[in-house]
Design an enzyme around this catalytic site. Structure first.
Site, PDB file in Angstrom:
ATOM      1  CE  LYS A  80      -3.904   1.958   2.674  1.00 50.20           C
ATOM      2  NZ  LYS A  80      -4.822   1.707   3.808  1.00 50.20           N
ATOM      3  CB  SER A 155      -8.157   3.632   2.822  1.00 47.33           C
ATOM      4  OG  SER A 155      -7.337   2.997   3.797  1.00 47.33           O
ATOM      5  CB  SER A 179      -8.480   0.745   5.665  1.00 47.23           C
ATOM      6  OG  SER A 179      -9.252   1.903   5.533  1.00 47.23           O
TER       7      SER A 179
HETATM    8  N1  GLN Z   1     -13.170   3.741   6.202  1.00 44.05           N
HETATM    9  C1  GLN Z   1     -12.602   4.253   7.408  1.00 44.05           C
HETATM   10  C2  GLN Z   1     -12.383   5.734   7.298  1.00 44.05           C
HETATM   11  O1  GLN Z   1     -12.747   6.288   6.342  1.00 44.05           O
HETATM   12  C3  GLN Z   1     -11.409   3.493   7.813  1.00 44.05           C
HETATM   13  C4  GLN Z   1     -10.153   3.982   7.239  1.00 44.05           C
HETATM   14  C5  GLN Z   1      -8.990   3.147   7.597  1.00 44.05           C
HETATM   15  O2  GLN Z   1      -9.129   2.098   8.236  1.00 44.05           O
HETATM   16  N2  GLN Z   1      -7.818   3.604   7.223  1.00 44.05           N
HETATM   17  O3  GLN Z   1     -11.876   6.343   8.167  1.00 44.05           O
END
Ligand code: GLN
Length: 503
Positions: A80, A155, A179
């Site tokens: 990532k 994400s 994420s």
């Molecule tokens: N979807 C969540 C957010 O928007 C989690 C993001 C993450 O785990 N990095 O914050």
């Protein structure tokens, strides 16, 4: 075999060891696959053919010399783009870090290199890991290999899509509120986050430090487990890193497959199996509960009444920590600098312009929310209250684990949604994290495994949460269930993708 790229990581490692294939051959197979498909798919922000091929050749020649190599040496991987790679552009999918080249490797990247894995490139994400669809990447859209009109989740959407589209056998994601697990669920793959402190955060661009963790994403539990073992190490450079022997996740996966579910006590979280979850997702979940019962596990329903506050508390805590972590991007020390047009350039006007142009909409929204929540007049009412909720949620877990070994729930309330569908509806977007946030609050290991297809022939995920330090138990159960679920991994959108790129 013509479709080398369909092999799992452990199969590749076996073939390399037996010298049935070379690392160069397999690396080239994945690079070709990426080059053929990624213009359309958008899973990668950067592919470095040159370094990948060089490293593969080195591994091959040292194998030929008869050197003892680490077990996974020569197997390709994707990382990532939130994770620092020395000499390789790392952007967090933000304009503010455009072309930034880290002078050092994250500890987990060092571990990857020490194990002789071949880094293919850096994967797409929502800017600074803020999002659930990868639509917030400042660079490009990423599509879901199961249906090119839907999002891959986020994400870590690029890490998920690349694994699901056979562009890499496995990848690394990060998980602050879900994420890793949410995109794993939407793309029919396995994704795990460790006990907080199990994998070093050193060199991972920070979002919300008390919640952030990296973890493996793969097409099977065994591959995820093997990668988990590689990523996890005690690290003096991360003050929250745990000096603890978690055992071997690979071993856990093998034992889970062999021993099955007999005698396990599994908890169903009452609050995560009703309101807010789609019919198809609940039907898939109920099927797996029946599987558990029929195969000797004991099912207990547990009550976690404070979970209903998790999204609200998360928004405050995550935004507060993120606003403080992102204060460092000022155009002064590192990262991109944007200069104001007309006015005289002062330090202040430069910083303002840099942050104005450099950050995207969602990032700004969270910085503003977090700054407000931390301001003198609001601190107790928001940040203080949210911390108390976090403690209550941890209490729910403690009570639940007095009755059971592990907890399960659907990973995400729905299957993959259409591109654009939730972009202007932040509340709908935030609801994707309904089931995943509690484990981050509790610092617990949690993972998602594919659990059949739900609506529109799209995958649904099963979440397994274990008590802190019990990552082993989580992999054990995941592996036993994987065998019983016997998911048919066949991303239907790949035919569409092949047509689109003339394959
Ligand atoms: N979807 C969540 C957010 O928007 C989690 C993001 C993450 O785990 N990095 O914050």
């Amino acid at each position: 075999m013509s479709e080398l790229y369909k092999l799992s990581a452990w199969e590749i490692a076996n073939k390399l060891r037996l010298r049935e294939i070379s690392s160069l051959e397999i690396t080239q197979a994945f690079l070709d696959r990426i080059n053929q498909t990624d213009d359309k798919l958008g899973a990668f922000l950067l592919v470095d053919d040159k370094i990948a091929i060089e490293t593969a050749k080195k591994i091959d020649s040292s194998r030929l010399k008869g050197d003892t190599l680490p077990k996974m040496a020569g197997v390709p991987i994707a990382i990532k783009d939130l994770i620092c790679t020395k000499g390789l552009v790392t952007t967090a999918a933000s304009k503010i870090l455009q072309n930034w080249v880290p002078p050092y490797d994250a500890t987990l990247v060092e571990n990857i290199k020490d194990n002789g894995l071949i880094i293919l490139g850096k994967t797409n994400l929502d800017e600074f890991a803020m999002g659930s669809s990868t639509e917030r990447s400042a660079y490009k859209l990423c599509l879901n290999p199961w249906d090119l009109n839907t999002v891959p989740g986020g994400s870590s959407g690029g890490s998920a899509a690349s694994v699901a589209a056979w562009q890499t056998p496995f990848s690394v994601g990060t998980d602050t509120g879900g994420s890793i697990r949410q995109p794993a669920s939407l793309t029919g793959i396995v994704g795990a986050k460790p006990t907080y402190g199990g994998i070093s955060r050193y060199g991972i661009i920070a979002m919300a430090s008390s919640l952030d963790q990296a973890g493996p994403m793969a097409r099977c539990v065994l591959d995820a487990a093997i990668l988990h073992d590689i990523l996890s190490s005690y690290d003096m450079q991360d003050s929250t890193s745990l000096n603890y022997d978690f055992g071997s996740m690979e071993q856990a996966a093998i034992e889970g497959t062999n021993q099955g579910l007999k005698g396990l006590k599994v908890g169903i979280i009452k609050q995560l199996t009703g309101e807010g979850f789609s019919k198809g997702i609940l039907a898939a979940f109920n099927k797996v509960v029946a599987l558990l019962v029929n195969n000797g596990a004991e099912i207990v329903e547990v009550d976690c009444p404070n979970f209903q506050y998790s999204i609200g508390a998360y928004q405050i805590l995550m935004a507060s920590e993120a606003s403080s972590n992102l204060a460092r991007y000022d155009g002064m020390r590192y990262g991109k600098r944007f200069l104001p047009d007309k006015q005289t350039v002062t330090a202040e006007s430069m910083m303002k312009t840099t942050r104005d142009i450099g950050f995207g909409f969602e990032v700004k929204r969270r910085i503003i929310l977090g700054t407000y929540a931390l301001s003198a007049g609001s601190y107790e009412a928001y940040y203080g209250a949210a911390q108390k909720v976090r403690t209550l949620i941890k209490g729910d877990f403690t009570r639940a684990y007095k009755q059971v070994d592990c907890l399960i729930s659907p990973t995400v309330p729905t299957v993959a949604f259409k591109i654009g569908e939730q972009l202007d509806d932040p509340m709908a977007m935030y609801m994707n994290d309904l089931a995943t946030i509690p484990a981050n609050f509790g610092g617990m290991p949690a993972m998602s495994i594919p659990n059949g297809l739900a609506a529109n022939n799209l995958p649904s995920g099963l979440q397994i949460i274990a008590p802190q330090f019990k990552d082993y138990n989580m992999y054990f159960l995941a592996s036993a269930l994987e065998k019983l679920i016997n998911f048919n991994f066949n991303p239907s959108g790949l035919t569409q993708l092949s047509k689109a790129v003339n394959l």
